[in-house]
Design a protein around this motif. Sequence first.
Motif, PDB file in Angstrom:
ATOM      1  N   LEU A 141       0.926  -1.132  -0.652  1.00 58.66           N
ATOM      2  CA  LEU A 141      -0.327   0.021  -0.143  1.00 58.66           C
ATOM      3  C   LEU A 141       1.241   1.307   0.378  1.00 58.66           C
ATOM      4  O   LEU A 141       0.486   2.392  -0.626  1.00 58.66           O
ATOM      5  N   GLY A 142       2.443   1.577   0.593  1.00 60.49           N
ATOM      6  CA  GLY A 142       2.828   2.176   0.908  1.00 60.49           C
ATOM      7  C   GLY A 142       3.487   2.800  -0.638  1.00 60.49           C
ATOM      8  O   GLY A 142       3.638   3.861  -1.050  1.00 60.49           O
ATOM      9  N   GLY A 143       3.718   1.418  -0.635  1.00 62.63           N
ATOM     10  CA  GLY A 143       5.269   1.654  -2.201  1.00 62.63           C
ATOM     11  C   GLY A 143       3.814   1.596  -3.341  1.00 62.63           C
ATOM     12  O   GLY A 143       4.027   3.037  -4.146  1.00 62.63           O
ATOM     13  N   ALA A 144       2.347   1.810  -3.469  1.00 62.52           N
ATOM     14  CA  ALA A 144       1.485   2.677  -4.263  1.00 62.52           C
ATOM     15  C   ALA A 144       1.271   3.306  -3.681  1.00 62.52           C
ATOM     16  O   ALA A 144       1.044   4.545  -4.714  1.00 62.52           O
ATOM     17  N   ALA A 145       1.030   4.631  -2.957  1.00 58.04           N
ATOM     18  CA  ALA A 145       0.868   5.307  -2.764  1.00 58.04           C
ATOM     19  C   ALA A 145       2.615   6.137  -3.615  1.00 58.04           C
ATOM     20  O   ALA A 145       2.075   6.946  -3.934  1.00 58.04           O
ATOM     21  N   TRP A 146       3.052   6.295  -2.908  1.00 58.98           N
ATOM     22  CA  TRP A 146       4.476   6.487  -3.307  1.00 58.98           C
ATOM     23  C   TRP A 146       4.697   6.728  -4.659  1.00 58.98           C
ATOM     24  O   TRP A 146       5.227   7.526  -5.728  1.00 58.98           O
ATOM     25  N   LEU A 147       4.217   5.320  -5.653  1.00 59.29           N
ATOM     26  CA  LEU A 147       4.116   5.037  -6.937  1.00 59.29           C
ATOM     27  C   LEU A 147       3.551   6.336  -7.699  1.00 59.29           C
ATOM     28  O   LEU A 147       3.380   6.885  -8.621  1.00 59.29           O
ATOM     29  N   VAL A 148       2.340   6.172  -6.917  1.00 55.09           N
ATOM     30  CA  VAL A 148       1.090   7.603  -7.465  1.00 55.09           C
ATOM     31  C   VAL A 148       1.593   9.642  -7.483  1.00 55.09           C
ATOM     32  O   VAL A 148       1.528  10.144  -8.466  1.00 55.09           O
ATOM     33  N   MET A 149       2.086   9.519  -6.281  1.00 52.94           N
ATOM     34  CA  MET A 149       3.079  10.497  -5.604  1.00 52.94           C
ATOM     35  C   MET A 149       4.056  10.870  -7.111  1.00 52.94           C
ATOM     36  O   MET A 149       4.114  12.009  -7.276  1.00 52.94           O
ATOM     37  N   ALA A 150       5.269   9.823  -7.104  1.00 50.99           N
ATOM     38  CA  ALA A 150       6.336  10.074  -8.184  1.00 50.99           C
ATOM     39  C   ALA A 150       5.258  10.340  -9.244  1.00 50.99           C
ATOM     40  O   ALA A 150       6.255  11.182 -10.052  1.00 50.99           O
ATOM     41  N   GLY A 151       4.470   9.752  -9.683  1.00 53.95           N
ATOM     42  CA  GLY A 151       4.228   9.646 -11.732  1.00 53.95           C
ATOM     43  C   GLY A 151       2.893  11.701 -11.413  1.00 53.95           C
ATOM     44  O   GLY A 151       3.828  11.619 -12.522  1.00 53.95           O
ATOM     45  N   THR A 152       3.024  11.891 -10.250  1.00 55.71           N
ATOM     46  CA  THR A 152       1.538  13.187 -10.807  1.00 55.71           C
ATOM     47  C   THR A 152       3.043  14.387 -10.482  1.00 55.71           C
ATOM     48  O   THR A 152       3.431  15.597 -10.656  1.00 55.71           O
ATOM     49  N   TYR A 153       3.921  14.114  -9.607  1.00 53.64           N
ATOM     50  CA  TYR A 153       5.868  14.455  -9.941  1.00 53.64           C
ATOM     51  C   TYR A 153       6.312  14.920 -11.191  1.00 53.64           C
ATOM     52  O   TYR A 153       7.155  16.114 -11.692  1.00 53.64           O
ATOM     53  N   MET A 154       6.438  13.845 -12.087  1.00 60.26           N
ATOM     54  CA  MET A 154       6.878  13.643 -13.437  1.00 60.26           C
ATOM     55  C   MET A 154       7.063  15.214 -14.307  1.00 60.26           C
ATOM     56  O   MET A 154       8.346  15.636 -15.146  1.00 60.26           O
ATOM     57  N   PRO A 155       5.237  15.009 -14.250  1.00 56.30           N
ATOM     58  CA  PRO A 155       5.700  16.471 -15.528  1.00 56.30           C
ATOM     59  C   PRO A 155       5.816  17.971 -15.115  1.00 56.30           C
ATOM     60  O   PRO A 155       6.361  18.502 -15.952  1.00 56.30           O
ATOM     61  N   MET A 156       6.009  17.952 -13.848  1.00 59.84           N
ATOM     62  CA  MET A 156       6.367  18.977 -13.633  1.00 59.84           C
ATOM     63  C   MET A 156       7.939  19.739 -13.630  1.00 59.84           C
ATOM     64  O   MET A 156       8.754  19.918 -13.500  1.00 59.84           O
ATOM     65  N   LEU A 157       8.775  18.228 -13.318  1.00 64.74           N
ATOM     66  CA  LEU A 157      10.153  17.645 -13.100  1.00 64.74           C
ATOM     67  C   LEU A 157      10.413  17.914 -14.838  1.00 64.74           C
ATOM     68  O   LEU A 157      11.479  18.863 -15.444  1.00 64.74           O
ATOM     69  N   ARG A 158       9.336  17.299 -15.741  1.00 61.32           N
ATOM     70  CA  ARG A 158       9.973  17.539 -17.231  1.00 61.32           C
ATOM     71  C   ARG A 158      10.360  19.553 -17.746  1.00 61.32           C
ATOM     72  O   ARG A 158      10.391  19.713 -18.354  1.00 61.32           O
ATOM     73  N   TYR A 159       8.469  19.869 -16.928  1.00 65.31           N
ATOM     74  CA  TYR A 159       8.953  21.129 -17.592  1.00 65.31           C
ATOM     75  C   TYR A 159       9.718  22.414 -16.844  1.00 65.31           C
ATOM     76  O   TYR A 159      10.530  23.062 -17.401  1.00 65.31           O
ATOM     77  N   TYR A 160      11.010  21.638 -15.757  1.00 59.52           N
ATOM     78  CA  TYR A 160      11.945  22.395 -15.074  1.00 59.52           C
ATOM     79  C   TYR A 160      12.739  21.636 -15.623  1.00 59.52           C
ATOM     80  O   TYR A 160      13.652  21.838 -15.293  1.00 59.52           O
ATOM     81  N   GLN A 220      13.876  18.620 -14.942  1.00 54.06           N
ATOM     82  CA  GLN A 220      14.994  18.197 -14.229  1.00 54.06           C
ATOM     83  C   GLN A 220      14.419  16.620 -14.819  1.00 54.06           C
ATOM     84  O   GLN A 220      13.830  16.231 -15.451  1.00 54.06           O
ATOM     85  N   PRO A 221      15.807  16.138 -14.036  1.00 57.38           N
ATOM     86  CA  PRO A 221      16.085  13.914 -14.290  1.00 57.38           C
ATOM     87  C   PRO A 221      14.469  13.717 -13.470  1.00 57.38           C
ATOM     88  O   PRO A 221      14.274  14.133 -12.384  1.00 57.38           O
ATOM     89  N   LEU A 222      14.343  12.710 -14.301  1.00 52.00           N
ATOM     90  CA  LEU A 222      12.872  11.738 -13.746  1.00 52.00           C
ATOM     91  C   LEU A 222      13.349  11.124 -11.866  1.00 52.00           C
ATOM     92  O   LEU A 222      12.449  10.932 -11.305  1.00 52.00           O
ATOM     93  N   TRP A 223      14.479  11.711 -11.905  1.00 54.40           N
ATOM     94  CA  TRP A 223      14.340   9.801 -10.509  1.00 54.40           C
ATOM     95  C   TRP A 223      14.633  11.055  -9.943  1.00 54.40           C
ATOM     96  O   TRP A 223      14.991  10.563  -8.532  1.00 54.40           O
ATOM     97  N   LEU A 224      13.959  12.824  -9.767  1.00 55.98           N
ATOM     98  CA  LEU A 224      14.330  13.290  -8.590  1.00 55.98           C
ATOM     99  C   LEU A 224      12.564  12.878  -7.865  1.00 55.98           C
ATOM    100  O   LEU A 224      12.090  13.350  -6.916  1.00 55.98           O
ATOM    101  N   ALA A 225      11.945  12.206  -8.858  1.00 52.32           N
ATOM    102  CA  ALA A 225      10.428  12.243  -8.309  1.00 52.32           C
ATOM    103  C   ALA A 225      10.343  11.639  -7.299  1.00 52.32           C
ATOM    104  O   ALA A 225       9.415  11.690  -6.134  1.00 52.32           O
ATOM    105  N   PRO A 226      11.153  10.644  -6.684  1.00 55.18           N
ATOM    106  CA  PRO A 226      10.886   9.219  -5.205  1.00 55.18           C
ATOM    107  C   PRO A 226      11.460  10.294  -4.594  1.00 55.18           C
ATOM    108  O   PRO A 226      11.601   9.963  -3.023  1.00 55.18           O
ATOM    109  N   LEU A 227      12.107  11.301  -5.022  1.00 56.51           N
ATOM    110  CA  LEU A 227      13.238  11.913  -3.710  1.00 56.51           C
ATOM    111  C   LEU A 227      11.799  13.540  -2.900  1.00 56.51           C
ATOM    112  O   LEU A 227      11.838  13.809  -2.251  1.00 56.51           O
TER     113      LEU A 227
END
Length: 391
Positions: free
Chosen positions: A321-340, A342-349
């Motif tokens: 459950l925690g991993g699924a929530a973390w995955l959704v969180m990182a997925g929603t952050y990726m578009p903003m990283l692309r806009y800036y 920035q490397p997508l590996w920052l999303a899990p941080l």
Amino acid sequence: MSAFAWTAAGSLAAWLWLLLCQGLFWRTDVRLPRRTEPDAWPSVCVVVPARDEAAVLPASLPSLLAQEYPGHAEVFLIDDGSADGTGDLARELARRHGGLPLTVDSPGEPPAGWTGKLWAVRHGIGLARARDPEYLLLTDADIAHAPDSLRELVAAARTGGFDVVSQMARLRVESLWERLVVPAFVYFFAQLYPFRRIGRKGARTAAAAGGCVLLRTEAAERARIPDAIRHAVIDDVALARAVKGGGGHIWLGLAERVDSVRPYPRLRDLWRMVSRSAYAQLRHNPLVLAGTVAGLALVYLVPPVAVVMGAIGGDTATAALGGAAWLVMAGTYMPMLRYYRQPLWLAPLLPFTAFLYLLMTVDSAVQHYRGRGAAWKGRTYPRPGAVPDEG
């Protein structure tokens, strides 16, 4: 399931709700709306409040003076008691670069009940009214505009019938801390104020980005801008609420070629930027602060903690459950990283960055109750409506 598994499930449910029901806040495709050039270009006055901005003016002011605008436009830079020669530098830049007419003036010290920035804006609008402009462009001294920025803003406002067209300037992301904190700042802002809802008539959501706000003069007068928001620390959101509350049509989106040139090389610089107004965003309410801290912990901190605790304790449900929530969180952050860019590996941080924002918010409240309060360029405001203290 264990109690911690249920907590992780709550975090996942929160993320699914944010993903589907919070105005698609995570998407970054809200850019200037459809626009056509008007037959006659309206007059525009640009108002730039500036206090100790000599370090950034050479990279920003020439871009305003070089605007390729077919109608009448001029710039008013309001030197708000600078000690670094901001006003003189602005005049020198105008002499060196030419372009739009520039007026540099000073408003004097703000009276009680006014923030320094809004007092400067009021003075600039007062000077601009003598030209009877149809629009005002309120922009910060650290914002660099592409040559067609003003033209595109006015065309969008005219085509869409907007009273406010505001763009969230692309902030600088060069230092390590800027890469970690800045994209998240815009991501969190969009989560609080989904851009799609802001531009929708009848929706209650209202916000603007103070670095770039094109404002119809008639709407400003109707909403009594800036007098009606003279005490606001978060002045851009207050402006948008005042205009929309008066029946105005507003729009906010991400910028493509409007950039902030202000550097935030150290964590301390970014910390100060966020903490100066974070508690004001919560309306100085300790109960709202407590709810915000709890909410940040549930949404951003529980997922990685659940993954680690579940793995250590052999609790598969908690980890999943925690991993699924973390995955959704990182997925929603990726578009903003692309806009800036920035490397997508920052999303899990993102949980780490969210923890920093949690600490900044708590620190903002601590500073408020210590009497230091919010600040803008050396002025502090211990309580809403308090007399500024020069520091």
